[in-house]
Motif scaffolding. Sequence first.
Motif, mmCIF file in Angstrom:
data_model
loop_
_atom_site.group_PDB
_atom_site.id
_atom_site.type_symbol
_atom_site.label_atom_id
_atom_site.label_comp_id
_atom_site.label_asym_id
_atom_site.label_seq_id
_atom_site.Cartn_x
_atom_site.Cartn_y
_atom_site.Cartn_z
ATOM 1 N N ARG A 132 0.857 -1.190 0.000
ATOM 2 C CA ARG A 132 0.000 0.000 0.000
ATOM 3 C C ARG A 132 0.888 1.234 0.000
ATOM 4 O O ARG A 132 1.756 1.398 0.858
ATOM 5 C CB ARG A 132 -0.909 0.000 1.230
ATOM 6 N N SER A 133 0.708 2.081 -1.013
ATOM 7 C CA SER A 133 1.557 3.265 -1.156
ATOM 8 C C SER A 133 0.786 4.388 -1.842
ATOM 9 O O SER A 133 0.102 4.147 -2.851
ATOM 10 C CB SER A 133 2.796 2.932 -1.999
ATOM 11 N N ALA A 178 1.944 4.757 -5.653
ATOM 12 C CA ALA A 178 1.918 3.435 -6.281
ATOM 13 C C ALA A 178 2.460 3.451 -7.700
ATOM 14 O O ALA A 178 3.130 2.507 -8.128
ATOM 15 C CB ALA A 178 0.486 2.886 -6.262
ATOM 16 N N ASP A 182 -5.748 -1.362 -6.630
ATOM 17 C CA ASP A 182 -6.525 -0.129 -6.617
ATOM 18 C C ASP A 182 -5.529 1.025 -6.717
ATOM 19 O O ASP A 182 -4.314 0.783 -6.829
ATOM 20 C CB ASP A 182 -7.427 -0.037 -5.368
ATOM 21 N N GLU A 241 -4.005 2.825 -4.753
ATOM 22 C CA GLU A 241 -2.898 2.890 -3.797
ATOM 23 C C GLU A 241 -2.368 1.521 -3.387
ATOM 24 O O GLU A 241 -1.618 1.411 -2.414
ATOM 25 C CB GLU A 241 -3.326 3.665 -2.540
ATOM 26 N N GLN A 242 -2.702 0.465 -4.154
ATOM 27 C CA GLN A 242 -2.216 -0.857 -3.788
ATOM 28 C C GLN A 242 -1.715 -1.632 -5.000
ATOM 29 O O GLN A 242 -2.338 -1.625 -6.057
ATOM 30 C CB GLN A 242 -3.313 -1.673 -3.098
ATOM 31 N N HIS A 262 3.149 2.578 2.921
ATOM 32 C CA HIS A 262 2.349 2.631 4.142
ATOM 33 C C HIS A 262 1.923 1.239 4.623
ATOM 34 O O HIS A 262 1.296 1.122 5.681
ATOM 35 C CB HIS A 262 1.108 3.494 3.924
#
Length: 304
Positions: free
Chosen positions: A230-231, A234, A257, A259-260, A283
């Motif tokens: 998770r970032s 991304a 998604d 952010e993943q 994260h």
Amino acid sequence: MTGGELRVEVRDLTKRFGDVIAVDGLGFAVEPGRITGFLGPNGAGKTTTMRMMIGHIAPTSGSVTIGGKRYHELANPSSTVGAVFDAASFHPDHSARAHLRVYAAMGGHPDERVDELLALLDLTGVAHRRTRGFSTGMRQRLNLATALLGDPRVLLLDEPTNGLDPAGTARLRSFLRDLAGEGRTVLVSSHVLGEIQQVVDDVVVIRQGRLVAAGPLAELSGPAPAILVRSPDADALAQALSRNPPAGFTPRLERVDPEQLRVWGLNAAQVADLAAAHRVRVHGLTTERPDLERLFLDLTGSAR
């Protein structure tokens, strides 16, 4: 076996109840120092098999040996095998301590073992209470304490998490890992696949009394686990992973998604190091375990 390690071997085991074949030519092994999950739909024959292991039910044919001996050949069975069955009952007027003392005396085990196990299973505070008032979770812990009176090298646990709250389930997982770490042989049947997945090394899957699959969970579940990342950066992380992977590695990426990312072919440390080298914020990093539920449904046909 050395160091008191005992292998359980099931060979061509069959049980008929009239015209019903409950267990049909079943064969597998349970290795010492490992936790084996015994899986199958309701009615698959798991409990019948486990009861045949300890002589509660006589097989129609085939055999089960524990360290090379059948259960009735063991010099002191309760010091070799401890069994927990979901339907186990207690005298309603006995306290937990009295119950354990009776079974300790029957097995020839020292009385001080009772207080050791009451403390180990967090039952000291209710040791004086009659078992008629015990919750399902308390009964499960008393079941386990009873099975451990002889400090056995083999444990057969049928649905041991039934009635346990999340904290109790977590304690049981840790406890079983410790027991396996001592070289004990642990077989656990359960229908709660999420719980089993967190603790087992090997799985045995049966359907309609027949073996469907057996072996290490990681091998049966297919490819190596993925890393879920998770970032908020991304896109930058995907570029870094694609263009500058560690030498000799070719990762495969899936965008989950915005952010993943799901990453195959690298471990969590490699992903974290590469992100740090490129100053990409991360994260969360999660190693996705093999999907036991998917494996179970595929092997047993339960999804159809």
